[in-house]
Design a protein around this motif. Structure first.
Motif, PDB file in Angstrom:
ATOM      1  N   ARG A  51       0.834  -1.211   0.000  1.00 46.83           N
ATOM      2  CA  ARG A  51       0.000   0.000   0.000  1.00 46.83           C
ATOM      3  C   ARG A  51       0.866   1.258   0.000  1.00 46.83           C
ATOM      4  O   ARG A  51       0.547   2.233  -0.680  1.00 46.83           O
ATOM      5  CB  ARG A  51      -0.944  -0.015   1.189  1.00 46.83           C
ATOM      6  N   HIS A  52       1.956   1.231   0.744  1.00 50.15           N
ATOM      7  CA  HIS A  52       2.879   2.368   0.759  1.00 50.15           C
ATOM      8  C   HIS A  52       3.466   2.604  -0.634  1.00 50.15           C
ATOM      9  O   HIS A  52       3.481   3.733  -1.128  1.00 50.15           O
ATOM     10  CB  HIS A  52       3.998   2.136   1.776  1.00 50.15           C
ATOM     11  N   HIS A  53       3.945   1.541  -1.260  1.00 52.22           N
ATOM     12  CA  HIS A  53       4.522   1.672  -2.610  1.00 52.22           C
ATOM     13  C   HIS A  53       3.489   2.188  -3.612  1.00 52.22           C
ATOM     14  O   HIS A  53       3.808   3.033  -4.463  1.00 52.22           O
ATOM     15  CB  HIS A  53       5.072   0.330  -3.107  1.00 52.22           C
ATOM     16  N   LEU A  54       2.270   1.679  -3.526  1.00 53.65           N
ATOM     17  CA  LEU A  54       1.247   2.089  -4.483  1.00 53.65           C
ATOM     18  C   LEU A  54       0.785   3.526  -4.261  1.00 53.65           C
ATOM     19  O   LEU A  54       0.305   4.166  -5.188  1.00 53.65           O
ATOM     20  CB  LEU A  54       0.049   1.138  -4.434  1.00 53.65           C
ATOM     21  N   SER A  55       0.949   4.034  -3.051  1.00 55.61           N
ATOM     22  CA  SER A  55       0.532   5.409  -2.776  1.00 55.61           C
ATOM     23  C   SER A  55       1.621   6.428  -3.107  1.00 55.61           C
ATOM     24  O   SER A  55       1.370   7.621  -3.092  1.00 55.61           O
ATOM     25  CB  SER A  55       0.111   5.563  -1.313  1.00 55.61           C
TER      26      SER A  55
END
Length: 104
Positions: free
Chosen positions: A20-24
Protein backbone atom coordinates in the motif's frame (compact mmCIF):
# COMPACT_ATOMS: atom_id res chain seq x y z
CA UNK A 1 3.75 -25.46 8.95
CA UNK A 2 6.94 -24.04 10.32
CA UNK A 3 5.48 -20.67 11.27
CA UNK A 4 2.73 -19.99 13.79
CA UNK A 5 -0.50 -18.28 12.86
CA UNK A 6 0.71 -15.12 14.61
CA UNK A 7 4.00 -15.08 12.67
CA UNK A 8 2.13 -15.48 9.38
CA UNK A 9 -0.29 -12.74 10.43
CA UNK A 10 2.59 -10.34 11.20
CA UNK A 11 4.33 -11.16 7.90
CA UNK A 12 1.07 -10.73 5.97
CA UNK A 13 0.33 -7.37 7.61
CA UNK A 14 3.87 -6.11 6.99
CA UNK A 15 3.77 -7.16 3.32
CA UNK A 16 0.34 -5.62 2.65
CA UNK A 17 1.31 -2.36 4.38
CA UNK A 18 4.46 -2.10 2.29
CA UNK A 19 2.47 -2.74 -0.92
CA UNK A 20 0.00 0.00 0.00
CA UNK A 21 2.88 2.37 0.76
CA UNK A 22 4.52 1.67 -2.61
CA UNK A 23 1.25 2.09 -4.48
CA UNK A 24 0.53 5.41 -2.78
CA UNK A 25 3.92 6.84 -3.77
CA UNK A 26 5.58 7.30 -7.14
CA UNK A 27 5.22 4.12 -9.12
CA UNK A 28 8.26 2.82 -10.94
CA UNK A 29 9.06 -0.49 -12.56
CA UNK A 30 11.16 -1.31 -9.49
CA UNK A 31 8.44 -0.51 -6.96
CA UNK A 32 5.83 -2.43 -8.95
CA UNK A 33 8.12 -5.47 -9.12
CA UNK A 34 8.62 -5.18 -5.35
CA UNK A 35 4.83 -5.01 -4.94
CA UNK A 36 4.47 -8.23 -6.93
CA UNK A 37 7.05 -9.93 -4.73
CA UNK A 38 5.38 -8.67 -1.54
CA UNK A 39 1.93 -9.76 -2.74
CA UNK A 40 3.26 -13.23 -3.46
CA UNK A 41 4.63 -13.37 0.07
CA UNK A 42 1.33 -12.06 1.50
CA UNK A 43 -0.60 -14.68 -0.44
CA UNK A 44 1.66 -17.42 0.92
CA UNK A 45 1.16 -16.10 4.46
CA UNK A 46 -2.63 -16.00 4.06
CA UNK A 47 -2.66 -19.53 2.65
CA UNK A 48 -0.55 -20.74 5.59
CA UNK A 49 -2.94 -18.99 7.97
CA UNK A 50 -5.86 -20.78 6.33
CA UNK A 51 -4.06 -24.13 6.60
CA UNK A 52 -3.28 -23.46 10.24
CA UNK A 53 -6.94 -22.62 10.88
CA UNK A 54 -7.99 -25.86 9.21
CA UNK A 55 -5.48 -27.88 11.25
CA UNK A 56 -7.07 -26.67 14.50
CA UNK A 57 -10.60 -26.47 13.07
CA UNK A 58 -10.90 -22.72 13.75
CA UNK A 59 -13.52 -21.47 11.29
CA UNK A 60 -13.01 -17.83 12.30
CA UNK A 61 -9.33 -17.95 11.30
CA UNK A 62 -10.13 -19.84 8.11
CA UNK A 63 -12.70 -17.21 7.09
CA UNK A 64 -10.33 -14.36 7.98
CA UNK A 65 -7.56 -15.82 5.84
CA UNK A 66 -9.97 -16.34 2.93
CA UNK A 67 -11.28 -12.78 3.31
CA UNK A 68 -7.75 -11.40 3.17
CA UNK A 69 -7.08 -13.26 -0.05
CA UNK A 70 -10.35 -12.24 -1.67
CA UNK A 71 -10.63 -8.64 -0.46
CA UNK A 72 -6.99 -7.57 -0.18
CA UNK A 73 -4.48 -9.73 -2.06
CA UNK A 74 -6.47 -10.32 -5.24
CA UNK A 75 -7.57 -6.67 -5.74
CA UNK A 76 -4.06 -5.36 -5.00
CA UNK A 77 -2.57 -7.93 -7.39
CA UNK A 78 -4.94 -6.72 -10.11
CA UNK A 79 -3.98 -3.10 -9.40
CA UNK A 80 -0.26 -3.87 -9.64
CA UNK A 81 -0.78 -5.83 -12.87
CA UNK A 82 -2.79 -2.97 -14.36
CA UNK A 83 -0.16 -0.41 -13.34
CA UNK A 84 2.65 -2.54 -14.81
CA UNK A 85 0.72 -2.96 -18.06
CA UNK A 86 0.07 0.79 -18.31
CA UNK A 87 3.70 1.56 -17.57
CA UNK A 88 4.86 -0.88 -20.24
CA UNK A 89 2.47 0.63 -22.79
CA UNK A 90 3.59 4.16 -21.89
CA UNK A 91 7.26 3.20 -22.17
CA UNK A 92 6.56 1.62 -25.57
CA UNK A 93 4.82 4.78 -26.82
CA UNK A 94 7.62 6.99 -25.50
CA UNK A 95 10.19 4.82 -27.27
CA UNK A 96 8.16 4.88 -30.47
CA UNK A 97 7.81 8.66 -30.42
CA UNK A 98 11.45 9.15 -29.43
CA UNK A 99 12.48 7.14 -32.47
CA UNK A 100 10.23 9.20 -34.74
CA UNK A 101 11.64 12.47 -33.36
CA UNK A 102 15.27 11.37 -33.85
CA UNK A 103 14.67 10.73 -37.58
CA UNK A 104 13.64 14.32 -38.23
Amino acid sequence: MAESYEQCDRQYTNDINRVRHHLSSTRTVTTLEECSRLLSSAQTSAEQMEQWGRSVNDTRKIREAQRRLQQEVIPLTREVSRAKREMTERMGRDELFAGANSRR
